[in-house]
Motif scaffolding. Structure first.
Motif, PDB file in Angstrom:
ATOM      1  N   GLY A 159       0.802  -1.218   0.000  1.00 49.56           N
ATOM      2  CA  GLY A 159       0.000   0.000   0.000  1.00 49.56           C
ATOM      3  C   GLY A 159       0.833   1.265   0.000  1.00 49.56           C
ATOM      4  N   ALA A 160       0.243   2.319   0.572  1.00 49.06           N
ATOM      5  CA  ALA A 160       0.853   3.649   0.516  1.00 49.06           C
ATOM      6  C   ALA A 160       2.122   3.751   1.333  1.00 49.06           C
ATOM      7  N   GLY A 161       2.300   2.880   2.331  1.00 47.13           N
ATOM      8  CA  GLY A 161       3.492   2.941   3.161  1.00 47.13           C
ATOM      9  C   GLY A 161       3.430   4.064   4.180  1.00 47.13           C
ATOM     10  N   ILE A 162       4.490   4.169   4.979  1.00 50.16           N
ATOM     11  CA  ILE A 162       4.535   5.161   6.058  1.00 50.16           C
ATOM     12  C   ILE A 162       5.800   5.988   5.879  1.00 50.16           C
ATOM     13  N   ALA A 163       5.694   7.270   6.084  1.00 49.55           N
ATOM     14  CA  ALA A 163       6.854   8.155   5.976  1.00 49.55           C
ATOM     15  C   ALA A 163       7.883   7.800   7.040  1.00 49.55           C
ATOM     16  N   LYS A 164       9.152   7.939   6.703  1.00 53.37           N
ATOM     17  CA  LYS A 164      10.230   7.580   7.622  1.00 53.37           C
ATOM     18  C   LYS A 164      10.131   8.354   8.936  1.00 53.37           C
ATOM     19  N   ALA A 165       9.720   9.601   8.864  1.00 52.08           N
ATOM     20  CA  ALA A 165       9.627  10.428  10.066  1.00 52.08           C
ATOM     21  C   ALA A 165       8.520   9.961  11.005  1.00 52.08           C
ATOM     22  N   ASP A 166       7.541   9.174  10.486  1.00 50.99           N
ATOM     23  CA  ASP A 166       6.398   8.748  11.298  1.00 50.99           C
ATOM     24  C   ASP A 166       6.534   7.324  11.832  1.00 50.99           C
ATOM     25  N   LEU A 167       7.597   6.602  11.444  1.00 49.56           N
ATOM     26  CA  LEU A 167       7.715   5.188  11.835  1.00 49.56           C
ATOM     27  C   LEU A 167       7.742   5.007  13.353  1.00 49.56           C
ATOM     28  N   GLU A 168       8.474   5.892  14.058  1.00 50.46           N
ATOM     29  CA  GLU A 168       8.598   5.747  15.505  1.00 50.46           C
ATOM     30  C   GLU A 168       7.308   6.093  16.246  1.00 50.46           C
TER      31      GLU A 168
END
Length: 482
Positions: free
Chosen positions: A419-428
C-alpha cells in the motif's frame, strides 16, 4: 560503604602522590644501581689491564732468566689480595691449559679449573666479565678474566674475583634514603591534601547536606557565604535556587489539582476510545453482512451463513464489553491457545467484502496446525488492527499477505501489503497512543497501540518496516510457551 567527596579527594590525591613518589624513587634507585654496577665493571677492566701488563713483564723476565721463576708473580698476587680497597676474593694466573701457576691462596696452586667462562676467555683477546652470586653469603661478585698475551705470544689468563658487597650496601643505603624521603614527603603532602580538601571540598559537602535538608514546605534554608571566590558564588546561587523552589512550589500546588482532573479525563478518554475501537471492528463486519443480506437475502443457505456471521459479531461485541468491564487493570491474560489458521479464517469472514470491493488480492501462507499461546479474541484483535490498516492503505487495490511459521521455539507472524506505506519520520510514532494519519472517522489512533500492548503481554516482540509508496511489513515474534 559510601565515601564522602572529601574522603574520595583525599584518597585519590594521596594515591596519586604515592604512585608518583614510588615511581620516581624506583627509577632513581634503578638508575643509581646501574651506575654503580657500571663503575664496578669499569674498575674491574682497569684493574685487569693494569695487573695483566705487570704479570706479562714478569713472565718475560722469567723467560729471559732475569728473575727467579714464579717468585715475583706469587708475591705480587698475595700483595694485591691484601689490599682492602680492591676487595678481591681471589686472584690467580692460569696457563693455556687452565692450570693454576700462581694464586693468592697457595693451596690452589697446580689445580686445573674446568670452568666454561675460563675456556671462553682463553679464546678471546679482550677482558671478559661476569656477575656471580656467592650462595652461602647471598652476595654478588664480579669475575674478571684478562688474556696474558703480547705480539702473538700467549702465556694464559689473569683470573680474579671482586666482591660487590660494598656496592650492594651502598645501593641498600640509597634505597633506605629514598624510602625515608618518600615517607616524609607523603606525610607532608597528606597534610597538605587534607587542608586543601577542607578548603575546597567541605563547602560543597555543606551545600549537599543543606540540599538534603531542604523541603518544599519548610521556610527558606540558607547557607552562610564567606569570601568572593567561585565556591562563594556557588553558595549564593544555591540560596537563590532554594528561594525559587519555594516560590515555584506554591504555583505547583494549584497546577497539581488541575493535573489530577486532567489525568482522570485522560483515563476516561483512553477507556472510551479502546471500547469504541474494539466494538467498531466487528460493527464494520456486521454492516457488510447486512449489505450482503439485502442483495441475496432471499437465498436460504446464504441468509443462514450471514446470520451466523452477524451472531458472531454480536457475541464478539458482548465479549469485548464484558472483558473490558471485568479486566480493567489486570496484568495477566487468559491462558488459552489459538489455531492461527482458524482465527484468520474467522477474521477473513469479516474482511472478505472489503478486500473484494477494493480489488485487493489476499494471500495466506500459514503452516498447517500451527498454534500460538494467544487467546483467540486477542489474536483476532491483532489481525483486525493490522489488516484493516493495510486495507485502508490500498484504496486502489493491491495485495495483502499473512504468513506464519514456527522456528526456534517461537511463532513468527507477518502481515505485509504494498500500500501507501509510512513516511520515515512517522515510523517511531506508529505505536503511540492516539497517533493516526487517517482521515476523520477512519481511525482513532488506538489500534496499533493496543496491538503493541497485546504482544508485550504475551512476552512477544514486534517490528515495523515501511517505505512510503512501497508498502508496509509488520512482524510479530511470540514464544510458543508462556
Amino acid at each position: 560503604m559510601r565515601l564522602s567527596l572529601q574522603k574520595k579527594f583525599i584518597l585519590i590525591g594521596f594515591a596519586s602522590v604515592l604512585l608518583l613518589t614510588a615511581s620516581i624513587g624506583y627509577m632513581a634507585a634503578v638508575k643509581t644501581r646501574d651506575a654503580l654496577y657500571k663503575a664496578s665493571d669499569k674498575q674491574g677492566r682497569m684493574l685487569a689491564q693494569t695487573v695483566s701488563a705487570v704479570i706479562i713483564n714478569e713472565l718475560i723476565y722469567e723467560m729471559l732468566g732475569l728473575v727467579e721463576e714464579g717468585g715475583l708473580i706469587d708475591n705480587y698476587m698475595r700483595d694485591l689480595h691484601k689490599h682492602p680497597e680492591l676487595d678481591l676474593n681471589f686472584i690467580a694466573v692460569l696457563d693455556n691449559t687452565r692450570k693454576v701457576i700462581s694464586h693468592s691462596d697457595f693451596s690452589e696452586y697446580g689445580k686445573r679449573y674446568e670452568v666454561l667462562f675460563i675456556e671462553k676467555s682463553l679464546q678471546q683477546e679482550e677482558v671478559a666479565l661476569r656477575k656471580t652470586m656467592d650462595t652461602p653469603h647471598s652476595t654478588y661478585s664480579l669475575e674478571v678474566a684478562a688474556p696474558l698475551s703480547i705480539e702473538g705470544k700467549r702465556w694464559g689468563i689473569l683470573y680474579f674475583s671482586m666482591s660487590l658487597q660494598s656496592v650492594e650496601q651502598e645501593i641498600n643505603a640509597l634505597i633506605q634514603l629514598i624510602v625515608s624521603i618518600s615517607v616524609i614527603a607523603l606525610i607532608v603532602l597528606f597534610i597538605l591534601i587534607y587542608f586543601l580538601s577542607r578548603r575546597f571540598i567541605k563547602p560543597i559537602i555543606d551545600m549537599s547536606h543543606a540540599m538534603a535538608e531542604v523541603e518544599v514546605e519548610m521556610s527558606e534554608k540558607a547557607i552562610p557565604v564567606f569570601g568572593s571566590d567561585e565556591l562563594s558564588r556557588l553558595t549564593e546561587n544555591f540560596n537563590d535556587m532554594v528561594r525559587r523552589i519555594r516560590n515555584a512550589n506554591e504555583e505547583m500546588k494549584v497546577a497539581h489539582e488541575k493535573l489530577l482532573q486532567s489525568e482522570k479525563l485522560a483515563t476516561l478518554g483512553v477507556l472510551s476510545s479502546s471500547v469504541a475501537h474494539r466494538i467498531n471492528n466487528p460493527l464494520g463486519g456486521l454492516f457488510n453482512c447486512v449489505t450482503m443480506l439485502r442483495r441475496k437475502g432471499d437465498e436460504k443457505d446464504f441468509r443462514g451463513e450471514y446470520l451466523d456471521l452477524i451472531e458472531e459479531g454480536l457475541v464478539s461485541i458482548r465479549r469485548t464489553v464484558s472483558q473490558l468491564l471485568k479486566t480493567v487493570g489486570r496484568d495477566k491474560v487468559e491462558d488459552q491457545r489459538s489455531d492461527i489458521h482458524d482465527v484468520l479464517a474467522n477474521v477473513m469472514r469479516f474482511l472478505d467484502y472489503k478486500l473484494k470491493n477494493q480489488n485487493i488480492t489476499f494471500l495466506a501462507d500459514i503452516e498447517p496446525g500451527l498454534e500460538t499461546p494467544l487467546a483467540p479474541h486477542d489474536l483476532e484483535e491483532i489481525f483486525l488492527n493490522t489488516m484493516i490498516n493495510s486495507i485502508q492503505a490500498m484504496p486502489e487495490g493491491g495485495y495483502l499477505r499473512v504468513a506464519a511459521r514456527r522456528g526456534n521455539k517461537k511463532v513468527h507472524l507477518i502481515v505485509e501489503d504494498n500500500g501507501a506505506g509510512i513516511a520515515k519520520a512517522d515510523l517511531e510514532k506508529v505505536f503511540d497512543l492516539f497517533y493516526s494519519t487517517k482521515g476523520r472517522g477512519e481511525g482513532t489512533g488506538v489500534g496499533m497501540w493496543m496491538t503493541y500492548e497485546l504482544i508485550k503481554k504475551y512476552n512477544g516482540d514486534l517490528s515495523l518496516e515501511s517505505e512510503e509508496g512501497s508498502g508496509t511489513t509488520i512482524s510479530f515474534i511470540i514464544p510458543e510457551a508462556r
